[in-house]
Write an enzyme that holds these catalytic residues in place. Sequence first.
Site, mmCIF file in Angstrom:
data_model
loop_
_atom_site.group_PDB
_atom_site.id
_atom_site.type_symbol
_atom_site.label_atom_id
_atom_site.label_comp_id
_atom_site.label_asym_id
_atom_site.label_seq_id
_atom_site.Cartn_x
_atom_site.Cartn_y
_atom_site.Cartn_z
ATOM 1 N N LEU A 147 0.860 -1.178 0.000
ATOM 2 C CA LEU A 147 0.000 0.000 0.000
ATOM 3 C C LEU A 147 0.897 1.229 0.000
ATOM 4 O O LEU A 147 1.943 1.237 0.655
ATOM 5 C CB LEU A 147 -0.917 0.024 1.232
ATOM 6 C CG LEU A 147 -2.046 -1.010 1.297
ATOM 7 C CD1 LEU A 147 -2.803 -0.887 2.618
ATOM 8 C CD2 LEU A 147 -3.012 -0.852 0.131
ATOM 9 N N ASP A 148 0.506 2.269 -0.720
ATOM 10 C CA ASP A 148 1.275 3.508 -0.737
ATOM 11 C C ASP A 148 1.393 4.084 0.670
ATOM 12 O O ASP A 148 0.590 3.783 1.561
ATOM 13 C CB ASP A 148 0.603 4.542 -1.645
ATOM 14 C CG ASP A 148 0.603 4.105 -3.104
ATOM 15 O OD1 ASP A 148 1.454 3.278 -3.460
ATOM 16 O OD2 ASP A 148 -0.242 4.596 -3.863
ATOM 17 N N ARG A 149 2.365 4.953 0.846
ATOM 18 C CA ARG A 149 2.606 5.562 2.150
ATOM 19 C C ARG A 149 1.361 6.241 2.703
ATOM 20 O O ARG A 149 1.057 6.136 3.892
ATOM 21 C CB ARG A 149 3.746 6.588 2.025
ATOM 22 C CG ARG A 149 4.110 7.273 3.332
ATOM 23 C CD ARG A 149 5.246 8.249 3.129
ATOM 24 N NE ARG A 149 5.656 8.884 4.374
ATOM 25 C CZ ARG A 149 6.605 9.794 4.470
ATOM 26 N NH1 ARG A 149 7.276 10.172 3.385
ATOM 27 N NH2 ARG A 149 6.912 10.315 5.630
ATOM 28 N N THR A 151 -1.782 5.653 1.710
ATOM 29 C CA THR A 151 -2.972 4.812 1.609
ATOM 30 C C THR A 151 -3.139 4.021 2.896
ATOM 31 O O THR A 151 -2.176 3.470 3.428
ATOM 32 C CB THR A 151 -2.861 3.846 0.417
ATOM 33 O OG1 THR A 151 -2.741 4.602 -0.788
ATOM 34 C CG2 THR A 151 -4.090 2.958 0.318
#
Length: 280
Positions: A147-149, A151
């Site tokens: 998951l993105d930072r 997100t």
Amino acid sequence: MAKSDYNRGKKASGNSQKRNPKKQFSKKEGFPKRPQKPVKKSNPNEIRLNRYVANAGICSRREADTYIAAGNVSVNGKVITEMGYKVKLTDDVRFDGRKLSLEKKEYVLLNKPKNFITTTSDEKGRRTVMELVSSASKSRLLPVGRLDRNTTGLLLFTNDGDLTKKLTHPTHGVRKIYHVHLDKNLALSDLRKIEAGLDLEDGSVQVDDVSYIQGSPKKEVGVEIRSGRNRIVRRIFEHLGYNVTKLDRVIFAGLTKKDLPRGHWRHLTEQEVINLGMIK
């Protein structure tokens, strides 16, 4: 002799002299079967060396092949570089001299908060998701996907390399649902475009479902998607001129955030593990 008797005798005589191919290969008897080759049964007490190393929590199975070829792995005191080599569960398997043991499979679900990156370490000193699950297990658990930072939401950790491969491989198309917050209302025409599919710079993308969140402003949208391409949800909306201000993964492979506060983790139930194993 009556004519009928003559005909009956003639038919009987003919049957005794001629072969009947239909009788020889009748449906009941069937055609002669070819001898089948005996199926070689696998030994339940043996396992491929790369799988043994991966199951011991050292690395993935693909990475294990690299280490084996490089001579990092020994079995009963002998360095093994052969691909496909099988070991017994009682063998002494070592990685760089350290004895390995098969770990119990563990599965931990995290409700990830913002400002944590999905990696095992970071050279820039940024906080990683590993900090959040450090007390969950003594085994080496790795995140399934990323998951993105910025997100938030569900992120699974496990030492089960086979399951990780299944859940991240694009052919399996694992179901994910996101709650998306936008910087402005999503126009109905753009929602229809997303439904129909979009062509991005790296190819087309198709969602399974997209809809407004009931009872919320039209800035909030639910997206169900199976693609695992990098930043795919954010890129869908950016392609149409929207900025995603908040992105939360609320469902992953049938797992939900129920009773799991942000920043907390829990072990999967036995039934949840079974359900993941049934994904095809």
